[in-house]
Design an enzyme around this catalytic site. Sequence first.
Site, PDB file in Angstrom:
ATOM      1  NE  ARG A  39      -2.864   0.335   3.360  1.00 35.22           N
ATOM      2  CZ  ARG A  39      -2.123   0.492   4.465  1.00 35.22           C
ATOM      3  NH1 ARG A  39      -1.390   1.571   4.634  1.00 35.22           N
ATOM      4  NH2 ARG A  39      -2.122  -0.432   5.399  1.00 35.22           N
ATOM      5  CE1 TYR A  75     -17.211  12.390 -15.102  1.00 35.39           C
ATOM      6  CE2 TYR A  75     -16.684  12.260 -12.772  1.00 35.39           C
ATOM      7  CZ  TYR A  75     -17.054  11.649 -13.953  1.00 35.39           C
ATOM      8  OH  TYR A  75     -17.272  10.306 -13.956  1.00 35.39           O
ATOM      9  CG  ASP A  81     -10.352  16.822 -13.705  1.00 37.05           C
ATOM     10  OD1 ASP A  81      -9.695  16.342 -14.651  1.00 37.05           O
ATOM     11  OD2 ASP A  81     -11.335  16.244 -13.191  1.00 37.05           O
ATOM     12  CE  LYS A  99     -13.471   9.035 -17.603  1.00 33.98           C
ATOM     13  NZ  LYS A  99     -13.792  10.254 -16.859  1.00 33.98           N
TER      14      LYS A  99
HETATM   15  C1  PLP Z   1     -14.148  10.534 -15.494  1.00 33.50           C
HETATM   16  C2  PLP Z   1     -13.726  11.807 -14.901  1.00 33.50           C
HETATM   17  C3  PLP Z   1     -13.436  11.906 -13.530  1.00 33.50           C
HETATM   18  C4  PLP Z   1     -13.595  10.732 -12.572  1.00 33.50           C
HETATM   19  O1  PLP Z   1     -12.682   9.737 -12.846  1.00 33.50           O
HETATM   20  P1  PLP Z   1     -12.948   8.166 -12.556  1.00 33.50           P
HETATM   21  O2  PLP Z   1     -11.693   7.536 -13.036  1.00 33.50           O
HETATM   22  O3  PLP Z   1     -14.178   7.772 -13.310  1.00 33.50           O
HETATM   23  O4  PLP Z   1     -13.144   8.036 -11.073  1.00 33.50           O
HETATM   24  C5  PLP Z   1     -13.015  13.133 -13.045  1.00 33.50           C
HETATM   25  N1  PLP Z   1     -12.912  14.210 -13.850  1.00 33.50           N
HETATM   26  C6  PLP Z   1     -13.190  14.159 -15.171  1.00 33.50           C
HETATM   27  C7  PLP Z   1     -13.040  15.387 -16.009  1.00 33.50           C
HETATM   28  C8  PLP Z   1     -13.612  12.961 -15.745  1.00 33.50           C
HETATM   29  O5  PLP Z   1     -13.922  12.915 -17.040  1.00 33.50           O
END
Ligand code: PLP
Length: 380
Positions: A48, A100, A172, A197
Amino acid sequence: MGYGFSTKAIHSGQEPEEVTGAVNVPIFQTSTYAQQGIGQHKGFEYARTQNPTRSALEACIADLEGGTRGFAFASGLAAIDAVMRLLSPGDHVIAGDDMYGGTFRLFDKVLRGYGYTFTYVDLRNPGNVRAAITDATRMIYAETPTNPMMRLCDLGALGAIAKETGLMLVVDNTFMSPYLQNPISHGATIALHSSTKYIGGHSDLIGGLVVTNDDAIATRLGFLQNACGAVPGPQDCYLTLRSLKTLSVRMDRHCSNAARVAEYLTGRPEFTKIYYPGLADFPQRELALRQMRNFGGMISADLGSLEKARAFCAAVRVFAFAESLGGVESLLCHPVSMTHGSVPPETRAALGITDGLIRFSVGIEDVDDLIADIEQALRA
Ligand SMILES: *Cc1c(COP(=O)(O)O)cnc(C)c1O
């Protein structure tokens, strides 16, 4: 290191393995490590806390985002959750008003219950951030471009406000990937990703990554990563690392395909509005050119009504009708019924998220096949 992006993506943190010389970083599928004696070990005690496959990924993403330390998490939301634990109850966050949906849910339905407070503003105008700052404000939380309306915020302007007022700026960067935009170079304290993504890029993993260049924040994030424990397993770290190696070539194709698709959509009378930062009439074009290296693979477009959107979504064949984005395969989604269903109708209306809005995640297939697919779906 003075190397270019692709060289770093392939080599940073990924020296040949010491024991065998394996060129590729091995998957260290272990939970613990034998220690040599009391207080004697090789830097690895329990997985961990440290795992060599994860360490390689963390070093690589830190280099790609222009930070000093990287941290990997089990999902994008686990990464965001860890970042928010840098704050304490009573602290105030200024965030974008079209973020998001999962992040909004974490802020509104979880963290607010622990005494965090949030103000949501239109981040296109940095003046809105200044106006929202209180004595309790600790963080500005931004996404650019936003989903699905492709609004940009000026990272340099927000970075300057953060510096002047001593706030953390968290960005983000999921929609752009480190190849197209580097928030830390514009003054952000933290850049984070859902590596599910574009970074993962093959729709086969869930992950999150956080990068900072602030030593005190890095120390605390490392503590939180271990103390709260939302770490990814070595297999997922390996897949993410493998994906990073091709990020630049994939992004180049995502961008060129999306530019062609966006251009095609503008020539079709069925679409009442098209949102893509690369279009000549994009309202924030000058800002896009200033802080993004290219315009990405996401396009939103308005077909004018729910009926037309429904017919179009049912008729596509190459595009898969699905949530998520950033994979090699093209996806199509209907924000109102899928990703933004929990956003109140009046907020959706204010943002322009209409019943006829559809969102394309343009993949890396042959672009002529994508355009032909859209054409046949419009006929249907
Ligand atoms: C998908 C997404 C998230 C969340 O990520 P996960 O891997 O699904 O937990 C956060 N911010 C953006 C812009 C996203 O597209």
